[in-house]
Design a protein around this motif. Structure first.
Motif, PDB file in Angstrom:
ATOM      1  N   VAL A 108      59.625  92.001  32.238  1.00 45.70           N
ATOM      2  CA  VAL A 108      58.750  93.014  31.430  1.00 45.70           C
ATOM      3  C   VAL A 108      57.507  92.397  31.216  1.00 45.70           C
ATOM      4  O   VAL A 108      57.273  91.261  31.328  1.00 45.70           O
TER       5      VAL A 108
ATOM      6  N   THR B  77      57.962  97.137  33.358  1.00 44.74           N
ATOM      7  CA  THR B  77      59.217  96.628  33.665  1.00 44.74           C
ATOM      8  C   THR B  77      59.874  97.125  35.039  1.00 44.74           C
ATOM      9  O   THR B  77      59.886  98.531  35.587  1.00 44.74           O
TER      10      THR B  77
ATOM     11  N   LEU C 107      65.269  97.628  26.742  1.00 42.48           N
ATOM     12  CA  LEU C 107      65.834  96.560  27.429  1.00 42.48           C
ATOM     13  C   LEU C 107      67.173  96.018  26.812  1.00 42.48           C
ATOM     14  O   LEU C 107      67.330  96.233  25.727  1.00 42.48           O
TER      15      LEU C 107
END
Length: 655
Positions: free
Chosen positions: A209, A220, A151
């Motif tokens: 998430v 996600t 991420l």
């Protein structure tokens, strides 16, 4: 578009294979299945694609006339789906989706194929859509550290599927192009099979998430939101699949994408435009202020100790600080000056003039700027063209950001008290006005920091006199950076963001998420330099140099040296960093301190590395243990930096 392939299985439509990649859609469940030569990826069967309206999640299956058809173009083959008749009503909200495999033949090294996902509004009546979640997350359940999610919150985050702490929220709700998503992508890897999902229309989108403590899964996906109250335009994401990869390979894929789309502009290219860019290489950074003036309605107003709310540091005291630093042998330095204007830090913007009279006025500010230059250093100021204070002389509600419902958002968080937001269509005019006033007093600026532009989301404005989408807002902000560059002033902002890399030269910082949280806060993953694996050679990043000393909730004493992250990222060091707000933005009290000589020596070590590698790409990052306590970065010239974050040691190996 023409018909491509017929059904290959009962209830499924399949497109491909294209170079070993196939795409299938289950007509009953809307589940998607992508097969490469080495792996299968399917969307999570426990989740449904939804539109969220009026607090209700509307499953795509609520539309009663759903038609799927295979399609083929000169550049791809896939499946087109139309959704009509919500709850059986003919004249109702309608949309299409298109999933297709790219067949152009152009693939980055190691890429097994690309699948494009498009959500297209057709009829926007009868619903006020707040969010669309499609495509749904991939099924990703296996308690194995070799299954991990990437991420782009801050510098970057890697979440192993068995990670001990929960991760269920991102700053700015994971909005792309903010501190919650420096770059508009995420990725997942399972035993070296992976994908990277790139939002090609990132302005009204973000990532979410869901990772429970210890896993065994991480979900996600992408959320899409309206623009000025309507979904309005086609939303597009591309997923690139790889059969032998790690996080470095996903960053390589995105760096190629950034080059192709014109986002990636290197420091060398910026230096060709403004040669003083190179003067930043190897600088130590000093961040300090002049005037503090906290409005009684501000969230930071201290009612118990009113004396703390207002104070002034004369310009000549900052001159003495600069001369003292020069005597300590610091050769290269950039001074970032807060609170230099009469209103005080974070007050009355955009009417941030004149120079603070109590501190010495324009004459005192010019002497400070001249002293900085005489020492061979660089001088820049803090400024702000988003926060629009109600007590500014030029404040006018007609110039403020207006939401589609007609309201004007306001709050009183910062020092200046009640504020709204200035429509970015107006920002450049105020930049011109204010900087020409500074120039008229003989003050030469090497850099300027336009606060929050690269940290906070773009604004949208529904005022018909200056209507502005979020996408347009980023362009208006970029115009301010470009104006500074045209004047030979290096532009800076709070953090970094994908949209700004064409123009931004340096920033306040580009930290990992944990650096902005109170020491000891459980980490939601392993910090990894995803942003620098893409953009290290495009922007100068100063790094915090604090030594954090704290106790964990179970009483364990810890010591974390942030200098190691500065070295790992070949960044610039903060010699002095006086945060404007206590316990905010990484300025935490009681984090450990060093004497001026030791601080200067630590900065020299970091500065030497940065001077050599500032415009050199970071080409690889390695986790040398499962917890990420030992890490290594490799740069294009062959330099390797290894750090042990537990033993607080480092090794720099030149090629």
């Amino acid at each position: 578009m023409k018909e491509s392939r017929k059904k290959t299985e009962m209830g499924w439509l399949t497109a491909g294979p294209v170079s070993g990649l196939t795409l299938s859609l289950c007509e009953e469940t809307l589940q998607l299945l992508i097969r490469t030569e080495g792996a299968e990826w399917e969307t999570d069967s426990s989740l449904r694609p939804v539109l969220i309206a009026a607090g209700e999640e509307l499953d795509f299956a609520r539309w009663k006339r759903i038609v799927h058809r295979p399609v083929k173009t000169g550049y791809g083959t896939g499946i087109h789906s139309s959704f009509r008749c919500l709850d059986g009503k003919e004249a109702s909200y309608a949309f299409d989706t298109v999933c297709w495999i790219e067949t152009t033949g152009e693939m980055e090294e190691g890429c097994a194929g690309k699948v494009h996902f498009e959500w297209i509004p057709i009829r926007e009546e009868g619903l006020e859509v707040k969010e669309v979640r499609w495509p749904v997350p991939m099924a990703f359940s296996c308690a194995d550290p070799e299954w991990y999610t990437l991420l782009n919150e801050g510098q970057g985050l890697l979440i192993p599927n068995n990670w001990k702490n929960a991760a269920d929220s991102l700053s700015f709700q994971g909005r792309f192009l903010t501190a919650g998503g420096y770059m508009p992508w995420f990725g997942q890897i399972k035993k070296r099979h992976g994908y990277i999902a790139i939002a090609e229309t990132p302005w009204n989108a973000g990532a979410y998430v869901d990772h429970p403590a210890k896993g065994p899964y991480t979900r996600t996906g992408i959320w899409w939101e309206p623009s000025l109250g309507k979904m309005d335009y086609r939303r597009s994401a591309v997923y690139a699949f790889l059969d032998d990869c790690d996080h470095n390979d996903l960053c390589r894929i995105y760096r190629c994408y950034a080059k192709e789309t014109g986002k990636l502009v290197t420091l060398k290219e910026k230096a060709a435009r403004v040669p003083s860019v190179r003067k930043l290489y190897g600088c130590a950074f000093v961040h300090c202020g002049i005037k503090t003036n906290v409005h009684p309605l501000s969230d930071f107003y201290d009612r118990k100790d009113p004396e703390k709310n207002n104070h002034v540091t004369p310009f000549d005291k900052r001159e003495r600080l600069i001369r003292d630093i020069r005597k300590r042998g610091v050769e290269k330095l950039y001074l970032h000056l807060d609170g230099w204007a009469e209103p005080g830090y974070d007050n009355k913007h955009p009417d941030y003039l004149p120079a603070c009279a109590e501190a010495g006025g324009w004459e005192g500010m010019k002497r400070l700027a001249d002293t900085v230059r005489d020492c061979g250093y660089l001088f820049g100021i803090h400024d702000q063209y988003r926060d629009y204070y109600l007590d500014a002389e030029s404040f006018d509600e007609e110039e403020a950001v207006r939401l589609p419902d007609g309201t004007i958002p306001q709050h009183s968080r910062w020092a200046g008290g009640p504020q709204s937001y200035l429509c970015a269509t107006r920002a450049l005019y105020y930049v011109r006005r204010n900087f020409h006033e500074i120039f008229s007093h003989g003050i030469r600026l090497d850099g300027a920091y336009l606060d929050v532009f690269t940290c906070n989301e773009g604004d949208e404005c529904a005022n018909p006199l200056h209507r502005m989408t979020r996408r347009e807002c980023y362009e208006y902000r970029k115009q301010c950076f470009d104006w500074l560059l045209a004047k030979g002033i290096l532009p800076s902002s709070e953090e970094v963001s994908d949209w700004s890399m064409q123009s931004l030269v340096f920033c306040h910082y580009a930290p990992y998420r944990f650096m902005l949280q109170a020491p000891g806060t459980p980490e939601s993953g392993i910090p990894v330099p995803l942003f620098n694996l893409v953009y290290h050679d495009c922007v100068v990043e100063p790094w915090m140099m604090d030594i954090l000393e704290y106790e964990t909730p179970d009483g364990e004493k810890c010591r974390k040296d942030l200098m190691l992250y500065a070295l790992l990222n070949a960044g610039a060091p903060y010699l002095v960093r006086d945060g404007a707000y206590e316990n905010t933005d990484g300025s935490f009290a009681g984090c450990g301190s060093l004497g001026p000589e030791e601080t200067a020596e630590r900065c020299r070590i970091v500065s030497r590395l940065h001077e050599r590698l500032a415009d050199c790409p970071m080409v690889r990052h390695e986790l040398l243990d499962g917890e990420g306590r030992k890490q290594r970065t490799l740069f294009a010239d062959g330099t390797a930096v290894t750090v042990d974050l537990e033993q607080n040691t480092y090794q720099i190996k030149e090629a």
